[in-house]
Write a protein that holds these residues in place. Sequence first.
Motif, short mmCIF file in Angstrom:
data_model
loop_
_atom_site.label_atom_id
_atom_site.label_comp_id
_atom_site.label_asym_id
_atom_site.label_seq_id
_atom_site.Cartn_x
_atom_site.Cartn_y
_atom_site.Cartn_z
N GLY A 83 0.81 -1.21 0.00
CA GLY A 83 0.00 0.00 0.00
C GLY A 83 0.85 1.26 0.00
O GLY A 83 0.55 2.23 -0.70
N LEU A 84 1.93 1.25 0.78
CA LEU A 84 2.84 2.40 0.81
C LEU A 84 3.52 2.59 -0.54
O LEU A 84 3.70 3.73 -1.00
CB LEU A 84 3.87 2.24 1.92
N VAL A 91 1.50 9.42 -5.59
CA VAL A 91 1.96 10.76 -5.24
C VAL A 91 3.05 11.20 -6.21
O VAL A 91 3.07 12.34 -6.69
CB VAL A 91 2.46 10.80 -3.77
N GLY A 92 3.96 10.30 -6.53
CA GLY A 92 5.04 10.61 -7.47
C GLY A 92 4.55 10.89 -8.88
O GLY A 92 5.17 11.65 -9.63
N ALA A 98 -3.72 13.17 -4.76
CA ALA A 98 -2.67 12.53 -3.97
C ALA A 98 -1.62 13.52 -3.49
O ALA A 98 -1.10 13.39 -2.38
CB ALA A 98 -2.00 11.41 -4.78
N THR A 99 -1.32 14.53 -4.30
CA THR A 99 -0.28 15.49 -3.93
C THR A 99 -0.78 16.55 -2.96
O THR A 99 0.03 17.14 -2.24
CB THR A 99 0.30 16.17 -5.18
N THR A 100 -2.09 16.78 -2.90
CA THR A 100 -2.59 17.80 -1.96
C THR A 100 -2.56 17.31 -0.52
O THR A 100 -2.34 18.10 0.39
CB THR A 100 -4.03 18.22 -2.33
N THR A 101 -2.79 16.02 -0.30
CA THR A 101 -2.74 15.45 1.05
C THR A 101 -1.98 14.13 1.04
O THR A 101 -2.55 13.06 1.26
CB THR A 101 -4.18 15.21 1.59
N PHE A 106 -0.80 8.15 2.03
CA PHE A 106 0.08 7.10 2.55
C PHE A 106 -0.58 6.35 3.70
O PHE A 106 -0.51 5.11 3.77
CB PHE A 106 1.42 7.70 2.99
N GLY A 107 -1.23 7.08 4.60
CA GLY A 107 -1.87 6.44 5.75
C GLY A 107 -3.00 5.51 5.35
O GLY A 107 -3.08 4.37 5.80
#
Length: 132
Positions: A83-84, A91-92, A98-101, A106-107
């Motif tokens: 998952g990570l 995010v990448g 995904a990039t805003t939070t 990740f959590g």
Amino acid sequence: MTQAEIISERFPHKVSAVFNDYGRARDAVNALAAKAGFDSDQIELVKPHSRELSSKVEREIGAIFSTILRSHAALGVIGAVAGLILAGVLVGAGFDWATTTPGWVFGVFAVVGGAIGMLGGGWSRSARTMSG
């Protein structure tokens, strides 16, 4: 981690048969030992209404519990790591959501991945029990 490292039981698979008379059951035990190559400690003849039924059918209660803990823990960690990794890829890749939070991404992906992994640990145990 291999399946052998997760499973603590010496004999994780069980097969049972019901016979109408003791002679046929004894013949089946002898055939399993002679023709199929089973050791005598792998075969248990249980008489009807035996008081030791549960201990004869499930001889490795402690090992079964250890297998359950190991499978859930190992597959839960593997699922969380997966998952990570997936969250890192998202995010990448620059997805806006995904990039805003990224912390939340990740959590949530770690928790969901871990839960799916633990479900896999339970499924693998129940599939083994039902098939063997």
